[in-house]
Write a protein that holds these residues in place. Structure first.
Motif, PDB file in Angstrom:
ATOM      1  N   GLY A 358       0.811  -1.210   0.000  1.00 48.55           N
ATOM      2  CA  GLY A 358       0.000   0.000   0.000  1.00 48.55           C
ATOM      3  C   GLY A 358       0.843   1.257   0.000  1.00 48.55           C
ATOM      4  N   VAL A 359       1.894   1.288   0.817  1.00 48.15           N
ATOM      5  CA  VAL A 359       2.786   2.449   0.843  1.00 48.15           C
ATOM      6  C   VAL A 359       3.491   2.608  -0.503  1.00 48.15           C
ATOM      7  CG1 VAL A 359       4.899   3.364   1.868  1.00 48.15           C
ATOM      8  CG2 VAL A 359       3.098   2.435   3.336  1.00 48.15           C
ATOM      9  N   ALA A 360       3.916   1.506  -1.092  1.00 47.96           N
ATOM     10  CA  ALA A 360       4.589   1.575  -2.399  1.00 47.96           C
ATOM     11  C   ALA A 360       3.658   2.167  -3.455  1.00 47.96           C
ATOM     12  CB  ALA A 360       5.063   0.185  -2.814  1.00 47.96           C
ATOM     13  N   PHE A 361       2.418   1.707  -3.488  1.00 49.69           N
ATOM     14  CA  PHE A 361       1.474   2.228  -4.473  1.00 49.69           C
ATOM     15  C   PHE A 361       1.133   3.698  -4.194  1.00 49.69           C
ATOM     16  CE2 PHE A 361      -0.124  -2.372  -4.915  1.00 49.69           C
ATOM     17  CZ  PHE A 361       0.754  -2.605  -5.954  1.00 49.69           C
ATOM     18  N   ALA A 362       1.014   4.047  -2.933  1.00 48.24           N
ATOM     19  CA  ALA A 362       0.641   5.415  -2.591  1.00 48.24           C
ATOM     20  C   ALA A 362       1.739   6.408  -2.939  1.00 48.24           C
ATOM     21  CB  ALA A 362       0.304   5.511  -1.100  1.00 48.24           C
ATOM     22  N   THR A 363       2.987   5.963  -2.930  1.00 52.50           N
ATOM     23  CA  THR A 363       4.103   6.880  -3.171  1.00 52.50           C
ATOM     24  C   THR A 363       4.670   6.785  -4.585  1.00 52.50           C
ATOM     25  OG1 THR A 363       5.644   5.235  -2.264  1.00 52.50           O
ATOM     26  CG2 THR A 363       4.760   6.883  -0.733  1.00 52.50           C
ATOM     27  N   MET A 364       4.203   5.841  -5.378  1.00 46.99           N
ATOM     28  CA  MET A 364       4.736   5.659  -6.729  1.00 46.99           C
ATOM     29  C   MET A 364       4.479   6.909  -7.571  1.00 46.99           C
ATOM     30  SD  MET A 364       3.783   2.717  -9.537  1.00 46.99           S
ATOM     31  CE  MET A 364       4.253   1.385  -8.438  1.00 46.99           C
ATOM     32  N   ARG A 365       5.532   7.423  -8.183  1.00 46.64           N
ATOM     33  CA  ARG A 365       5.401   8.645  -8.969  1.00 46.64           C
ATOM     34  C   ARG A 365       5.336   8.380 -10.468  1.00 46.64           C
ATOM     35  NH1 ARG A 365       5.921  13.047  -5.895  1.00 46.64           N
ATOM     36  NH2 ARG A 365       6.813  12.805  -3.808  1.00 46.64           N
ATOM     37  N   GLY A 366       5.612   7.139 -10.876  1.00 43.09           N
ATOM     38  CA  GLY A 366       5.483   6.797 -12.278  1.00 43.09           C
ATOM     39  C   GLY A 366       4.038   6.496 -12.630  1.00 43.09           C
ATOM     40  N   GLY A 367       3.828   5.949 -13.831  1.00 45.10           N
ATOM     41  CA  GLY A 367       2.480   5.601 -14.250  1.00 45.10           C
ATOM     42  C   GLY A 367       1.875   4.557 -13.333  1.00 45.10           C
ATOM     43  N   MET A 368       0.850   4.941 -12.589  1.00 44.88           N
ATOM     44  CA  MET A 368       0.227   4.052 -11.596  1.00 44.88           C
ATOM     45  C   MET A 368      -1.153   3.657 -12.089  1.00 44.88           C
ATOM     46  SD  MET A 368      -0.012   2.504  -8.681  1.00 44.88           S
ATOM     47  CE  MET A 368      -1.396   1.814  -7.768  1.00 44.88           C
ATOM     48  N   HIS A 369      -1.237   2.495 -12.732  1.00 46.25           N
ATOM     49  CA  HIS A 369      -2.532   1.976 -13.145  1.00 46.25           C
ATOM     50  C   HIS A 369      -3.304   1.506 -11.914  1.00 46.25           C
ATOM     51  CE1 HIS A 369      -1.987   1.944 -17.541  1.00 46.25           C
ATOM     52  NE2 HIS A 369      -0.733   1.656 -17.287  1.00 46.25           N
ATOM     53  N   ALA A 370      -4.594   1.767 -11.902  1.00 44.17           N
ATOM     54  CA  ALA A 370      -5.417   1.369 -10.757  1.00 44.17           C
ATOM     55  C   ALA A 370      -5.381  -0.137 -10.544  1.00 44.17           C
ATOM     56  CB  ALA A 370      -6.852   1.853 -10.952  1.00 44.17           C
ATOM     57  N   TYR A 371      -5.278  -0.902 -11.619  1.00 44.40           N
ATOM     58  CA  TYR A 371      -5.330  -2.358 -11.470  1.00 44.40           C
ATOM     59  C   TYR A 371      -4.088  -2.934 -10.800  1.00 44.40           C
ATOM     60  CZ  TYR A 371      -2.497  -2.559 -15.782  1.00 44.40           C
ATOM     61  OH  TYR A 371      -1.513  -2.413 -16.736  1.00 44.40           O
ATOM     62  N   TYR A 372      -3.032  -2.134 -10.620  1.00 47.06           N
ATOM     63  CA  TYR A 372      -1.876  -2.631  -9.868  1.00 47.06           C
ATOM     64  C   TYR A 372      -2.291  -3.078  -8.468  1.00 47.06           C
ATOM     65  CZ  TYR A 372       1.299  -0.424 -13.313  1.00 47.06           C
ATOM     66  OH  TYR A 372       1.974  -0.068 -14.451  1.00 47.06           O
ATOM     67  N   THR A 373      -3.354  -2.463  -7.945  1.00 47.73           N
ATOM     68  CA  THR A 373      -3.774  -2.755  -6.571  1.00 47.73           C
ATOM     69  C   THR A 373      -4.344  -4.155  -6.413  1.00 47.73           C
ATOM     70  OG1 THR A 373      -5.933  -1.729  -6.991  1.00 47.73           O
ATOM     71  CG2 THR A 373      -4.203  -0.336  -6.051  1.00 47.73           C
ATOM     72  N   LEU A 374      -4.458  -4.912  -7.503  1.00 50.95           N
ATOM     73  CA  LEU A 374      -4.815  -6.326  -7.365  1.00 50.95           C
ATOM     74  C   LEU A 374      -3.834  -7.025  -6.427  1.00 50.95           C
ATOM     75  CD1 LEU A 374      -6.597  -8.721  -8.367  1.00 50.95           C
ATOM     76  CD2 LEU A 374      -4.871  -9.091 -10.144  1.00 50.95           C
ATOM     77  N   ALA A 375      -2.604  -6.526  -6.365  1.00 43.62           N
ATOM     78  CA  ALA A 375      -1.569  -7.160  -5.544  1.00 43.62           C
ATOM     79  C   ALA A 375      -1.904  -7.138  -4.058  1.00 43.62           C
ATOM     80  CB  ALA A 375      -0.219  -6.476  -5.778  1.00 43.62           C
ATOM     81  N   ILE A 376      -2.772  -6.226  -3.599  1.00 43.01           N
ATOM     82  CA  ILE A 376      -3.111  -6.201  -2.169  1.00 43.01           C
ATOM     83  C   ILE A 376      -4.492  -6.797  -1.902  1.00 43.01           C
ATOM     84  CG2 ILE A 376      -1.628  -4.233  -1.670  1.00 43.01           C
ATOM     85  CD1 ILE A 376      -4.090  -2.455  -1.646  1.00 43.01           C
ATOM     86  N   ALA A 377      -5.182  -7.259  -2.934  1.00 45.31           N
ATOM     87  CA  ALA A 377      -6.513  -7.836  -2.723  1.00 45.31           C
ATOM     88  C   ALA A 377      -6.481  -9.049  -1.793  1.00 45.31           C
ATOM     89  CB  ALA A 377      -7.159  -8.191  -4.064  1.00 45.31           C
ATOM     90  N   PRO A 378      -5.523  -9.995  -1.924  1.00 48.59           N
ATOM     91  CA  PRO A 378      -5.495 -11.101  -0.960  1.00 48.59           C
ATOM     92  C   PRO A 378      -5.243 -10.632   0.467  1.00 48.59           C
ATOM     93  CG  PRO A 378      -4.170 -11.612  -2.909  1.00 48.59           C
ATOM     94  CD  PRO A 378      -4.500 -10.163  -2.979  1.00 48.59           C
ATOM     95  N   ALA A 379      -4.416  -9.598   0.632  1.00 49.06           N
ATOM     96  CA  ALA A 379      -4.130  -9.092   1.970  1.00 49.06           C
ATOM     97  C   ALA A 379      -5.364  -8.456   2.601  1.00 49.06           C
ATOM     98  CB  ALA A 379      -2.984  -8.078   1.914  1.00 49.06           C
ATOM     99  N   VAL A 380      -6.126  -7.703   1.803  1.00 51.64           N
ATOM    100  CA  VAL A 380      -7.370  -7.109   2.305  1.00 51.64           C
ATOM    101  C   VAL A 380      -8.337  -8.204   2.729  1.00 51.64           C
ATOM    102  CG1 VAL A 380      -9.396  -5.753   1.661  1.00 51.64           C
ATOM    103  CG2 VAL A 380      -7.123  -4.976   0.979  1.00 51.64           C
ATOM    104  N   ALA A 381      -8.490  -9.226   1.872  1.00 51.56           N
ATOM    105  CA  ALA A 381      -9.414 -10.321   2.185  1.00 51.56           C
ATOM    106  C   ALA A 381      -8.973 -11.075   3.435  1.00 51.56           C
ATOM    107  CB  ALA A 381      -9.502 -11.269   0.987  1.00 51.56           C
ATOM    108  N   GLY A 382      -7.676 -11.345   3.546  1.00 46.88           N
ATOM    109  CA  GLY A 382      -7.185 -12.079   4.702  1.00 46.88           C
ATOM    110  C   GLY A 382      -7.341 -11.302   5.994  1.00 46.88           C
ATOM    111  N   CYS A 383      -6.984 -10.030   5.990  1.00 49.79           N
ATOM    112  CA  CYS A 383      -7.131  -9.202   7.198  1.00 49.79           C
ATOM    113  C   CYS A 383      -8.585  -9.133   7.639  1.00 49.79           C
ATOM    114  CB  CYS A 383      -6.605  -7.792   6.930  1.00 49.79           C
ATOM    115  SG  CYS A 383      -4.811  -7.625   7.019  1.00 49.79           S
TER     116      CYS A 383
END
Length: 653
Positions: A358-383
């Motif tokens: 989450g911190v990496a995505f929030a601070t990324m200054r390059g092209g940040m596609h919204a779908y990159y956040t799929l990477a934290i979907a398992p973490a959200v579900a697990g928490c």
């Protein structure tokens, strides 16, 4: 020193209804994600062209080449192309054979989440909830029916986390090594992003494995070696394979894999220096582009609110506040537990995963596609699932009821906020979610009052918690359901119901730029010309996306000059001239665009154009101007639907 094994709670023996519930979850996920999957067509044509090339040529499959002539690769490692290309070889290339494996990866990810959470909680219901939350996350419903590499990367990241959970009870180095292998292949799916779960997995094992510190460190070194081997063999392959006999590694500046890892797909993307290239597509003097508007799959600017706003908010944020609350609840509840406590281990695993990514995505200054956040979907579900399980287990206490109220409040109120941003779609839904969530919160808090607590039947708290979970999931589920039937194509797909077409000064220009973007209909005359060629490559055109579109339309190999951004230093003008002289390419194509008069900021100089000549007034947005100038000076153009077509087999002039 004797260290006992971690005591993981054993789930009760699976009853028939437990097996049916798991089968129903996996079956419904498969049915929903596979249903009408062909509606997405070729999805992202950039990766679809590579899958097509891999279905025709083994070298293209191995390297992830954009074309079966193996001129240049896509700008990611090839694991995703291996899956889709092999499927095309087995079943014939098409939309279904390319996308069905992606959907099945969603089912596998749900199963892994179920297994992880069930093992650490001892409750099959908690595992089912984790899998369900993941399946109804809109970004998952989008990307597991699409051909980007994110799907296989997230599956492998989740597999790595599952292996760590399996390794923890007895400090099993074999399972930990398996986690290293999974993450090695996640690296070969999307490079450093595939390893962003590592800062969560390694500390959890180091903290909680039931063995001595020395053995824990040795086990982690073994897993690191497994990761290096499972990823490094491919890196070594690209180094040992003769450069002249393999495709150029797109996105790199020097045709090396590690430059791509550390540069274009690494620190440059974090620091915002990617995709800059030579800035070749600037408008001619006297023109200025208006804001194009319309929906898109990019996130808002870098900052702490990025994960909650814009398109990213619709894709991932529905249960993000509740997941953070759940993480805190479990840590507080388990604060005095032994070092090896399974629930706290799992909470730290999912929570650190969520925090780091989450911190990496929030601070990324390059092209940040919204779908990159799929990477934290398992973490959200697990928490979320762990938090619900913890308050459920303690629902007879003030902590359990207060914690349950906090979870429902975070999930329900935030779902209302997100739905409010698309107020025209199902306006009743957000109010139902809000009223239900508030009612549950008030009900749970009422049970804390001593007078009321004595009169509340035991089952009421359970019903309130169940209702609160349903209310929290309603918004995400509805938006995921709205995402599934929509057609998603291009490089920046978005979730939710269909978007209205934008209007304004830029609208006519969108169609005119289709040849430049590679997402429009190809002129049938051009398709016939490409299919009639006999050279190794039918044509060459700037950038990978237009080349991919032509490949998929004509089923011929096309050279992508300059790669994805037109910034790759290949081919040089002498190299291109050699290709022409050796009769290895038939056509050169250059986009041509008539700019709207409304974009003009100054009258054209009298000498800048030939008055009345429509061809002279066209803008040619090409990346390599040296190649364009050489071709346009020596060959005659045909004009076809936004493209200047030069026959390179004709006699030059």
């Amino acid at each position: 020193m004797t260290v006992t094994a971690t005591v993981f709670p054993e789930p009760p023996p699976a009853r028939r209804r437990d097996r049916l519930a798991l089968a129903a979850l996996l079956g419904v996920t498969a049915a929903a994600y596979l249903w009408n999957i062909g509606v997405n067509g070729m999805g992202n044509g950039f990766y679809a062209a590579a899958a097509w090339a891999g279905s025709r040529n083994w070298e293209s499959l191995l390297f992830g080449s954009l074309d079966p002539g193996n001129f240049i690769t896509v700008d990611k490692p090839p694991v995703s192309q291996w899956v889709m290309g092999l499927s095309g070889q087995l079943f014939g290339f098409g939309s279904a054979s390319m996308l069905a494996p992606q959907a099945l990866m969603a089912v596998a990810t749900v199963a892994l989440l179920y297994g992880m959470v069930t093992r650490v909680t001892g409750a099959r219901g908690a595992g089912l909830l984790a899998g369900l939350v993941f399946a109804v996350t809109p970004v998952a419903a989008l990307m597991f029916r699409f051909d980007n590499p994110d799907a296989v990367m997230v599956l492998l990241m989740t597999a790595g986390a599952y292996c760590v959970v399996r390794a923890l009870p007895r400090a099993d180095v074999r399972w930990l090594a398996a986690a290293g292998v999974a993450l090695g292949f996640a690296f070969l799916a999307k490079m450093l992003e595939g390893l962003m779960v590592l800062p969560a997995l390694a500390p959890v094992y180091l903290l909680a494995a039931p063995t001595t510190l020395g053995k824990r460190l040795l086990h982690l070194l073994t897993a690191a070696a497994a990761l290096v081997v499972s990823a490094g063999w491919y890196v070594l392959l690209t180094m040992l394979w003769p450069v002249s006999e393999r495709p150029y590694l797109a996105g790199s500046r020097n045709n090396t894999f590690m430059d791509l890892v550390l540069g274009y797909n690494g620190f440059e993307r974090i620091l915002g220096r990617s995709h800059q290239g030579r800035r070749p597509f600037e408008l001619p003097a006297g023109y200025e582009m208006p804001h194009l508007g319309g929906p898109g799959g990019f996130g808002s600017g870098a900052g702490p609110t990025r994960l909650f706003t814009g398109e990213i908010g619709f894709e991932i944020s529905w249960l993000l506040p509740a997941a953070v609350v759940a993480f805190g609840l479990v840590l507080v509840s388990r604060g005095r537990s032994p070092r090896t406590d399974p629930m706290r281990c799992a909470a730290l695993l999912f929570g650190l995963w969520l925090l780091v990514d989450g911190v990496a995505f929030a601070t990324m200054r390059g092209g940040m596609h919204a779908y990159y956040t799929l990477a934290i979907a398992p973490a959200v579900a697990g928490c979320f699932a762990l938090g619900v399980h913890e308050v459920w287990q303690r629902r007879g206490t003030a902590f359990g009821r207060t914690g349950g109220a906090a979870l429902v409040l975070a999930g329900g109120v935030w779902a209302f906020v997100v739905l409010q941003r698309n107020a025209g779609w199902q306006p009743w839904l957000r109010w139902v979610v809000l009223v239900a969530a508030v009612a549950v919160v008030l009900g749970l808090l009422t049970t804390l009052v001593p007078v009321a607590a004595r009169r509340v039947p035991r089952g009421v708290v359970a019903m309130l918690l169940a209702g609160g979970v349903i209310a929290s999931l309603a918004g995400s589920t509805a938006y995921a359901a709205a995402t599934l039937p929509q057609s998603h194509t291009g490089g920046s797909p978005s979730v939710g119901p269909a978007h209205a077409e934008s209007s304004g000064a830029a609208s006519p220009f969108r169609g005119a730029m289709s040849a430049f973007r590679g997402d429009g209909d190809t002129d049938p005359r051009l398709i016939a010309m490409l299919r009639a060629t006999t050279t190794q490559w039918s044509a060459a055109i700037d950038r990978s996306s237009p080349a991919a579109g032509l490949e998929l339309a004509s089923r011929t190999a096309v050279i992508a000059l300059g790669g994805f951004t037109s910034a790759d230093p290949v081919p040089t003008l002498p190299q291109f001239q050699d290709l022409v002289r050796e009769h290895r390419v038939t056509y050169y194509l250059a986009p041509e665009v008539r700019l709207p008069d409304s974009w003009r900021t100054a009258p054209p100089p009298e000498s800048s154009v030939t008055q009345g000549d429509p061809v002279a007034e066209l803008w040619h947005p090409v990346g390599d101007t040296d190649i364009y100038n050489w071709v346009s000076q020596h060959y005659t153009a045909q004009h076809m639907n936004g493209l200047a077509v030069y026959d390179l087999t004709a006699a030059p002039h």
